[in-house]
Write an enzyme that holds these catalytic residues in place. Structure first.
Site, mmCIF file in Angstrom:
data_model
loop_
_atom_site.group_PDB
_atom_site.id
_atom_site.type_symbol
_atom_site.label_atom_id
_atom_site.label_comp_id
_atom_site.label_asym_id
_atom_site.label_seq_id
_atom_site.Cartn_x
_atom_site.Cartn_y
_atom_site.Cartn_z
ATOM 1 N N ARG A 149 11.493 26.559 41.018
ATOM 2 C CA ARG A 149 10.284 27.137 40.429
ATOM 3 C C ARG A 149 9.377 27.658 41.539
ATOM 4 O O ARG A 149 9.256 27.040 42.594
ATOM 5 C CB ARG A 149 9.511 26.104 39.603
ATOM 6 C CG ARG A 149 10.102 25.822 38.223
ATOM 7 C CD ARG A 149 9.926 26.994 37.252
ATOM 8 N NE ARG A 149 10.443 26.696 35.936
ATOM 9 C CZ ARG A 149 11.689 26.933 35.521
ATOM 10 N NH1 ARG A 149 12.549 27.499 36.338
ATOM 11 N NH2 ARG A 149 12.059 26.633 34.293
ATOM 12 N N GLU A 157 5.164 35.001 38.065
ATOM 13 C CA GLU A 157 6.168 35.921 37.511
ATOM 14 C C GLU A 157 5.612 36.701 36.334
ATOM 15 O O GLU A 157 4.871 36.132 35.532
ATOM 16 C CB GLU A 157 7.388 35.115 37.049
ATOM 17 C CG GLU A 157 8.108 34.473 38.208
ATOM 18 C CD GLU A 157 9.276 33.600 37.767
ATOM 19 O OE1 GLU A 157 9.717 33.708 36.616
ATOM 20 O OE2 GLU A 157 9.735 32.815 38.577
ATOM 21 N N HIS A 212 14.519 36.114 38.674
ATOM 22 C CA HIS A 212 14.698 34.881 37.893
ATOM 23 C C HIS A 212 15.940 34.975 36.982
ATOM 24 O O HIS A 212 15.837 34.948 35.762
ATOM 25 C CB HIS A 212 13.449 34.570 37.049
ATOM 26 C CG HIS A 212 13.362 33.126 36.652
ATOM 27 N ND1 HIS A 212 12.164 32.473 36.477
ATOM 28 C CD2 HIS A 212 14.338 32.208 36.397
ATOM 29 C CE1 HIS A 212 12.399 31.215 36.120
ATOM 30 N NE2 HIS A 212 13.707 31.029 36.066
HETATM 31 P P1 NAP Z 1 17.179 17.436 37.241
HETATM 32 O O1 NAP Z 1 18.600 17.104 36.941
HETATM 33 O O2 NAP Z 1 16.099 16.756 36.476
HETATM 34 O O3 NAP Z 1 16.960 17.193 38.810
HETATM 35 C C1 NAP Z 1 15.699 17.183 39.420
HETATM 36 C C2 NAP Z 1 15.778 16.531 40.800
HETATM 37 O O4 NAP Z 1 14.459 16.512 41.350
HETATM 38 C C3 NAP Z 1 16.253 15.079 40.803
HETATM 39 O O5 NAP Z 1 17.005 14.831 41.968
HETATM 40 C C4 NAP Z 1 14.962 14.277 40.851
HETATM 41 O O6 NAP Z 1 15.110 13.015 41.464
HETATM 42 C C5 NAP Z 1 14.107 15.182 41.719
HETATM 43 N N1 NAP Z 1 12.667 15.019 41.449
HETATM 44 C C6 NAP Z 1 12.042 15.102 40.251
HETATM 45 N N2 NAP Z 1 10.727 14.931 40.384
HETATM 46 C C7 NAP Z 1 10.514 14.753 41.707
HETATM 47 C C8 NAP Z 1 9.365 14.514 42.477
HETATM 48 N N3 NAP Z 1 8.151 14.430 41.919
HETATM 49 N N4 NAP Z 1 9.507 14.381 43.824
HETATM 50 C C9 NAP Z 1 10.735 14.452 44.397
HETATM 51 N N5 NAP Z 1 11.879 14.678 43.699
HETATM 52 C C10 NAP Z 1 11.756 14.814 42.382
HETATM 53 O O7 NAP Z 1 16.915 18.978 37.033
HETATM 54 P P2 NAP Z 1 17.978 20.192 37.175
HETATM 55 O O8 NAP Z 1 18.674 20.404 35.884
HETATM 56 O O9 NAP Z 1 18.764 19.996 38.415
HETATM 57 O O10 NAP Z 1 16.962 21.415 37.352
HETATM 58 C C11 NAP Z 1 16.079 21.462 38.476
HETATM 59 C C12 NAP Z 1 15.058 22.576 38.302
HETATM 60 O O11 NAP Z 1 15.706 23.828 38.461
HETATM 61 C C13 NAP Z 1 14.439 22.661 36.895
HETATM 62 O O12 NAP Z 1 13.340 21.782 36.767
HETATM 63 C C14 NAP Z 1 14.042 24.120 36.786
HETATM 64 O O13 NAP Z 1 12.687 24.269 37.139
HETATM 65 C C15 NAP Z 1 14.930 24.824 37.804
HETATM 66 N N6 NAP Z 1 15.851 25.806 37.180
HETATM 67 C C16 NAP Z 1 15.758 27.124 37.505
HETATM 68 C C17 NAP Z 1 16.640 28.044 36.956
HETATM 69 C C18 NAP Z 1 16.570 29.506 37.296
HETATM 70 O O14 NAP Z 1 16.820 30.335 36.423
HETATM 71 N N7 NAP Z 1 16.283 29.884 38.520
HETATM 72 C C19 NAP Z 1 17.634 27.624 36.055
HETATM 73 C C20 NAP Z 1 17.717 26.276 35.759
HETATM 74 C C21 NAP Z 1 16.823 25.357 36.334
HETATM 75 P P3 NAP Z 1 15.887 11.813 40.699
HETATM 76 O O15 NAP Z 1 17.289 12.319 40.492
HETATM 77 O O16 NAP Z 1 15.874 10.683 41.648
HETATM 78 O O17 NAP Z 1 15.154 11.597 39.417
#
Ligand code: NAP
Length: 311
Positions: free
Chosen positions: A230, A259, A277
């Site tokens: 993000r 965006e 994006h």
């Molecule tokens: P996820 O499975 O929830 O993984 C998030 C990771 O961030 C986990 O390792 C979590 O730690 C860590 N985390 C969460 N809050 C934190 C904090 N406050 N400080 C430090 N680490 C923290 O999410 P995901 O499915 O991988 O997706 C990640 C992000 O990618 C989404 O939130 C979204 O914004 C973005 N995204 C972007 C696109 C795009 O089109 N560019 C597409 C999809 C997703 P733990 O594992 O220890 O809980």
């Protein structure tokens, strides 16, 4: 009885009529403000803010089914207070987003855009041993800032390129470590040792601006920053500065703070690959995202639990 629901108009072609059975759909395009009324569900894109005011104007609302895994466009505290369920679309977009992250890693390390420009502008004069020299991946360090679904999927693709993996996450990922040899480290070591730093944490008050002038200064000279998470994670002015000064080797970005506006200094910054994006933009994934969002609506409206609640 049909139930009145608001659905992003941009999803029309991704859904079939069977999925929408029993729903009285009002399609809303991105430019339209969120209507008021007796709607029981809203299925927004991530560009639509659903906060206290919107929730107040939708008094019968039971679910916000966000069409994204990130849900920083929804005031989840306000929704919880009103007993409105919030769902997202986890999992189905993991591979598509991880693949796009790799597209940015390869485009930045191997200077693809500069190469394309050279060819298209007719300035290419032939093979030269020192032309567009990039960063060799083998033996370098990939730093994953966040190792949830997408961070780990990016990491699983790394051993084939001969990269060492460091990662930060709130909890250790033993299976991921065993599979890839990844090492969990503190943020300061991640910044200091990564040749490529890739962001995979959600946008939240704790992560906002986590990549700023100070953290960028702690990165290795010549390091590359990739952001497919993000825009809010990065202070864009500071990133532009680090690229202009040459401290950062390159940046590959898919997401931005405001965006679709892009900071003018980032637009002009050298060695920067900017995408609109498109992390989850494959045919299969976008259909699955729309399908899960509507399935969440159907489940909640028929009195069953949501399939993918955010909390
Ligand atoms: P996820 O499975 O929830 O993984 C998030 C990771 O961030 C986990 O390792 C979590 O730690 C860590 N985390 C969460 N809050 C934190 C904090 N406050 N400080 C430090 N680490 C923290 O999410 P995901 O499915 O991988 O997706 C990640 C992000 O990618 C989404 O939130 C979204 O914004 C973005 N995204 C972007 C696109 C795009 O089109 N560019 C597409 C999809 C997703 P733990 O594992 O220890 O809980």
């Amino acid at each position: 009885m049909t139930q009145r629901v608001l659905v992003a108009a941009e999803l029309k072609n991704l859904l079939d009529s069977a999925e929408l059975a029993g729903l009285d759909v009002t399609w809303i395009s991105s430019e339209q403000p969120t209507p008021k009324g007796d709607f029981v569900a809203v299925v927004p894109l991530l560009s639509r803010w659903i906060g206290g005011t919107e929730l107040k104007h939708l008094p019968n609302l039971r679910i916000v089914a966000n069409v994204a895994v990130g849900y920083n466009n929804v005031d989840v505290v306000a929704a919880e207070m009103r007993k409105v369920v919030v769902t997202n679309t986890p999992g189905v977009l993991t591979d598509a987003t991880a693949d796009l992250t790799w597209a940015l890693i390869l485009a930045t390390t191997r200077r693809l855009i500069e190469g394309v420009d050279l060819v298209r502008t007719g300035k290419w004069t032939g093979w030269h041993p020192e032309q567009l020299l990039g960063l060799e991946l083998r033996g370098r360090t990939l730093g994953l800032f966040g190792a949830g679904r997408i961070g780990q999927a990016v990491g699983r693709r790394a051993p084939g390129f001969g990269l060492r993996i460091l990662y930060t996450a709130r909890s250790a990922k033993s299976e991921f470590e065993a599979e890839t040899g990844a090492i969990r480290v503190e943020q300061s070591r991640l910044l200091r040792e990564s040749d490529i730093l890739s962001l995979h944490v959600p946008a939240s008050p704790e992560t906002k601006g986590v990549i700023n002038a100070e953290s960028l200064a702690r990165m290795k000279p010549g390091a590359i920053l990739i952001n497919t998470a993000r825009g809010d994670l990065v202070r864009e002015e500071a990133l532009a500065e680090a690229l202009e000064s040459g401290h950062l080797g390159a940046a590959g970005l898919d997401v931005y703070t405001e965006e679709p506006a892009i900071h003018p200094r980032l637009l002009a910054a050298p060695r920067t690959v900017l995408l609109p994006h498109i992390g989850s933009a494959t045919e299969e994934t976008r259909r699955k995202m729309a399908t899960i969002a509507i399935a969440n609506v159907q489940s909640v409206l028929s009195g069953r639990p949501p399939l993918t609640p955010v909390y």
